[in-house]
Design a protein around this motif. Structure first.
Motif, PDB file in Angstrom:
ATOM      1  N   LEU A 231      -8.008  28.405  18.809  1.00  0.00           N
ATOM      2  CA  LEU A 231      -8.999  28.224  19.863  1.00  0.00           C
ATOM      3  C   LEU A 231      -8.894  26.831  20.481  1.00  0.00           C
ATOM      4  CD1 LEU A 231     -12.216  29.750  18.215  1.00  0.00           C
ATOM      5  CD2 LEU A 231     -10.905  30.746  20.097  1.00  0.00           C
ATOM      6  N   THR A 232      -9.300  26.728  21.726  1.00  0.00           N
ATOM      7  CA  THR A 232      -9.389  25.412  22.358  1.00  0.00           C
ATOM      8  C   THR A 232     -10.629  24.690  21.856  1.00  0.00           C
ATOM      9  OG1 THR A 232     -10.652  26.294  24.227  1.00  0.00           O
ATOM     10  CG2 THR A 232      -8.244  26.250  24.447  1.00  0.00           C
ATOM     11  N   ALA A 233     -10.652  23.373  22.025  1.00  0.00           N
ATOM     12  CA  ALA A 233     -11.787  22.563  21.575  1.00  0.00           C
ATOM     13  C   ALA A 233     -13.079  23.011  22.262  1.00  0.00           C
ATOM     14  CB  ALA A 233     -11.510  21.089  21.848  1.00  0.00           C
ATOM     15  N   GLU A 234     -12.978  23.426  23.500  1.00  0.00           N
ATOM     16  CA  GLU A 234     -14.168  23.862  24.244  1.00  0.00           C
ATOM     17  C   GLU A 234     -14.817  25.079  23.596  1.00  0.00           C
ATOM     18  OE1 GLU A 234     -15.272  25.804  28.628  1.00  0.00           O
ATOM     19  OE2 GLU A 234     -13.222  25.172  28.162  1.00  0.00           O
ATOM     20  N   THR A 235     -14.025  26.090  23.277  1.00  0.00           N
ATOM     21  CA  THR A 235     -14.575  27.307  22.675  1.00  0.00           C
ATOM     22  C   THR A 235     -15.024  27.054  21.248  1.00  0.00           C
ATOM     23  OG1 THR A 235     -13.148  28.661  24.078  1.00  0.00           O
ATOM     24  CG2 THR A 235     -14.127  29.727  22.170  1.00  0.00           C
ATOM     25  N   ILE A 236     -14.288  26.212  20.518  1.00  0.00           N
ATOM     26  CA  ILE A 236     -14.715  25.860  19.155  1.00  0.00           C
ATOM     27  C   ILE A 236     -16.096  25.222  19.195  1.00  0.00           C
ATOM     28  CG2 ILE A 236     -14.290  24.266  17.236  1.00  0.00           C
ATOM     29  CD1 ILE A 236     -11.295  24.766  17.615  1.00  0.00           C
ATOM     30  N   GLY A 237     -16.325  24.338  20.142  1.00  0.00           N
ATOM     31  CA  GLY A 237     -17.635  23.698  20.265  1.00  0.00           C
ATOM     32  C   GLY A 237     -18.742  24.706  20.519  1.00  0.00           C
ATOM     33  N   GLU A 238     -18.478  25.687  21.395  1.00  0.00           N
ATOM     34  CA  GLU A 238     -19.473  26.726  21.683  1.00  0.00           C
ATOM     35  C   GLU A 238     -19.737  27.583  20.445  1.00  0.00           C
ATOM     36  OE1 GLU A 238     -21.300  27.237  24.295  1.00  0.00           O
ATOM     37  OE2 GLU A 238     -20.428  25.718  25.609  1.00  0.00           O
ATOM     38  N   ALA A 239     -18.666  27.903  19.715  1.00  0.00           N
ATOM     39  CA  ALA A 239     -18.818  28.720  18.513  1.00  0.00           C
ATOM     40  C   ALA A 239     -19.629  27.996  17.442  1.00  0.00           C
ATOM     41  CB  ALA A 239     -17.440  29.105  17.969  1.00  0.00           C
ATOM     42  N   ILE A 240     -19.344  26.728  17.247  1.00  0.00           N
ATOM     43  CA  ILE A 240     -20.099  25.940  16.266  1.00  0.00           C
ATOM     44  C   ILE A 240     -21.561  25.850  16.675  1.00  0.00           C
ATOM     45  CG2 ILE A 240     -20.412  23.599  15.357  1.00  0.00           C
ATOM     46  CD1 ILE A 240     -17.369  23.343  15.311  1.00  0.00           C
ATOM     47  N   ASP A 241     -21.812  25.687  17.948  1.00  0.00           N
ATOM     48  CA  ASP A 241     -23.185  25.628  18.451  1.00  0.00           C
ATOM     49  C   ASP A 241     -23.908  26.935  18.152  1.00  0.00           C
ATOM     50  OD1 ASP A 241     -25.329  24.340  19.629  1.00  0.00           O
ATOM     51  OD2 ASP A 241     -24.781  24.920  21.672  1.00  0.00           O
ATOM     52  N   LYS A 242     -23.202  28.046  18.272  1.00  0.00           N
ATOM     53  CA  LYS A 242     -23.814  29.337  17.979  1.00  0.00           C
ATOM     54  C   LYS A 242     -24.138  29.459  16.488  1.00  0.00           C
ATOM     55  CE  LYS A 242     -23.423  34.309  18.573  1.00  0.00           C
ATOM     56  NZ  LYS A 242     -22.723  35.448  19.195  1.00  0.00           N
ATOM     57  N   VAL A 243     -23.222  28.984  15.636  1.00  0.00           N
ATOM     58  CA  VAL A 243     -23.492  28.998  14.191  1.00  0.00           C
ATOM     59  C   VAL A 243     -24.704  28.139  13.868  1.00  0.00           C
ATOM     60  CG1 VAL A 243     -22.605  28.289  11.937  1.00  0.00           C
ATOM     61  CG2 VAL A 243     -21.118  29.480  13.537  1.00  0.00           C
ATOM     62  N   ASP A 244     -24.806  26.986  14.495  1.00  0.00           N
ATOM     63  CA  ASP A 244     -25.917  26.079  14.226  1.00  0.00           C
ATOM     64  C   ASP A 244     -27.257  26.670  14.663  1.00  0.00           C
ATOM     65  OD1 ASP A 244     -24.160  24.241  13.188  1.00  0.00           O
ATOM     66  OD2 ASP A 244     -24.045  23.008  14.987  1.00  0.00           O
ATOM     67  N   HIS A 245     -27.234  27.602  15.597  1.00  0.00           N
ATOM     68  CA  HIS A 245     -28.468  28.246  16.061  1.00  0.00           C
ATOM     69  C   HIS A 245     -28.737  29.581  15.353  1.00  0.00           C
ATOM     70  CE1 HIS A 245     -28.270  25.360  19.393  1.00  0.00           C
ATOM     71  NE2 HIS A 245     -29.520  25.679  19.647  1.00  0.00           N
TER      72      HIS A 245
END
Length: 519
Positions: A231-245
């Motif tokens: 994954l690109t850094a952009e999508t990884i960031g979105e995915a991590i944000d989803k896990v955190d929520h």
């Protein structure tokens, strides 16, 4: 009241006839539509059922009306699920736009039906797929409409008046009233039995224990996302944000808005059943306009009228609309969990199940919802292409397995669960190995503990069914058969090859470049 059934037959039929007699007084179409709503509120489910739904505008609880006579209902997305112990569904809350008065030709019908139903019209969410039903009601001659209502009342309530009626109106499916009650009344008492069950068996200590496990699995998954290589850094960031929520619910509802069930008289069964049916809508009435995230365990009992969910079933699931996982109480107590279970057994079975549900937030369907549970594409375009390609590779590799000789698995149907199986096993195993290493365990002891994880994972999916059942299950189950859920997962785990001396030429061997790592 069931024991008094035979002696109270005439009085029971009189209750039904009284409702029918009221319908005979109908003189106008508006009265007929209002009566239609009243009967729905009485629990005459052969007409329709009221479901909870999520209002897009403010994320509050609303309601929709679902009609069994409608066809082609594609307004909702459903997903069925199977735990390693039992089979239930994985509920999906519905997000339906709020109804705008005067926006449809059937306004006069809808308004009268809602008035009869007695629920606040401000929280009504209209399902477009059922518009033909309202059109049909308008087109039916008044006399025919009234007769339809009378027939539905008789079919719904006379089954509780005698064994003969139960057999007649169920077309022979149920020989006695008792057998009919055993299956049907649970649907209407589900909230109250769930409330009793959860508050009797789910302790704060249990919730704390599994909350700790869930937090560690989430942290492990988060770390795996950080180390993701495709994954690109952009999508990884979105995915991590989803896990955190992501919310995790363990066994009990946060809010039980109603704590007392219907007060049954015990004289006439049909009257008690009517009280039970009416109580269902009293529960819905209490949560209308409330924030839906506070009522998830309650709402999932009412998301699909033909497949009711209860906390005392054995399962766990992820809810895309809420970005939340719910672990049912039965997975938090014996025999799934208890003092005789070793740590590795718990992590290999329950840990894999919990992580499986976490990764459902990133399967082919879950990945289309954002961190707040709203349908939205949060992927970078090229990452989505890679994700689709990985899913296609998973389908291709699992398609070589057979349920039985000559009966290949339908890997396209099971792809969502197959990817979650792969992710759940990987996350739980990763957590277990990290835990062992942090404890300083090395050498042969570390190797044996790793092997124990794989062995206990395999035991979780042992099954023995008839050939006929296995073939039939292919039609309705979105999970692979047990052996495929084992072999189709471990062959993608690098450690498995070393731990069990799997060599090139062995039947499950995959070259390193063929092994799939998605989450």
């Amino acid at each position: 009241s069931l024991a008094k059934l035979e002696t109270n037959y005439e009085a029971s039929v009189a209750v039904v006839n009284q409702i029918v007699a009221e319908l005979e007084k109908i003189e106008t179409r508006e009265q007929a539509y209002e009566a239609f709503g009243e009967l729905i509120g009485m629990g005459i489910t052969s007409l329709a059922m009221v479901n909870t739904a999520v209002c897009y505008e403010d994320n509050t609880v609303g309601y929709s009306i679902h009609f069994p006579i409608a066809s082609g209902d594609d307004a909702t997305e459903e997903s069925s699920g199977q735990s390693i112990i039992g089979h239930t569904r994985r509920p999906q809350l519905q997000r339906i736009p709020r109804y705008k008065p005067a926006s449809r030709s059937a306004d006069a019908v809808i308004g009268s039906v809602l008035e009869g139903l007695g629920l606040d019209p401000a929280h009504y969410l209209h399902v477009d797929a059922y518009d033909p039903v309202f059109d049909t009601l308008q087109q039916l001659p008044l006399e025919e409409l009234v007769e339809e209502l009378k027939d539905c009342v008789k079919a719904e309530l006379l089954v509780y008046c005698s064994d003969e009626h139960a057999k007649e109106y169920s077309e022979g499916e149920y020989e006695t009233v008792k057998k009919y009650i055993d299956e049907k009344v649970e649907d209407d008492l589900g909230y109250f039995t769930s409330y009793i069950y959860c508050n009797r068996y789910v302790t704060p200590e249990m919730q704390d224990t599994f909350s700790e496990l869930g937090d560690k699995l989430l942290a492990t998954f988060r770390k795996r996302l950080q180390n993701n290589t495709w994954l690109t850094a952009e999508t990884i960031g979105e995915a991590i944000d989803k896990v955190d929520h992501m919310e995790m619910y363990y066994g009990n509802a946060r809010i039980w808005p109603v704590t007392e069930g219907p007060q049954l008289k015990g004289e006439l069964l049909v009257e008690d059943v009517l009280d039970i049916k009416k109580s269902r809508y009293g529960i819905i009435r209490t949560v209308l306009g409330e924030m839906y995230t506070d009522h998830i365990p309650l709402l999932v009992m009412y998301t699909e009228p033909t497949q009711v969910f209860y906390p005392y079933e054995v399962n766990a699931f992820h809810m895309h609309d809420a970005n939340a996982c719910y672990i049912l109480p039965s997975l938090m107590m014996e025999p799934a969990y208890g003092p005789d279970k070793t740590e590795v057994e718990i992590l290999a079975t329950l840990g894999s199940i919990f992580a499986h549900e976490i990764t459902h937030g990133f399967d082919k369907l879950g990945s289309t919802y954002n961190k707040h549970g709203k349908k939205e594409n949060w992927w970078a375009a090229k990452d989505l292409v890679k994700f689709e390609a990985l899913n296609e590779r998973r389908i291709a590799l699992n398609s070589v397995f057979e349920i039985l000789p000559g009966h290949p698995t339908d890997a396209k149907k099971t792809i969502v669960e197959d990817v979650a199986d792969l992710g759940g096993m990987a996350v739980a195993y990763d957590f277990w190995v990290t835990t062992l290493q942090q404890r300083g365990i090395k050498g042969e002891e570390l190797r044996q503990q790793k092997r124990a994880f794989f062995m206990n994972y395999a035991k979780a999916f042992r099954e023995k069914f008839s050939d006929e059942y296995l073939i039939d299950r292919m039609d309705w189950d979105t999970h692979s058969a047990g052996p495929i859920r084992i072999n189709g997962v471990v062959q993608h785990m690098d450690d498995w090859y070393d731990l069990f001396n799997v060599q090139e030429g062995d039947s499950l061997y995959l070259a390193p470049e063929e092994r799939i790592r998605i989450w």
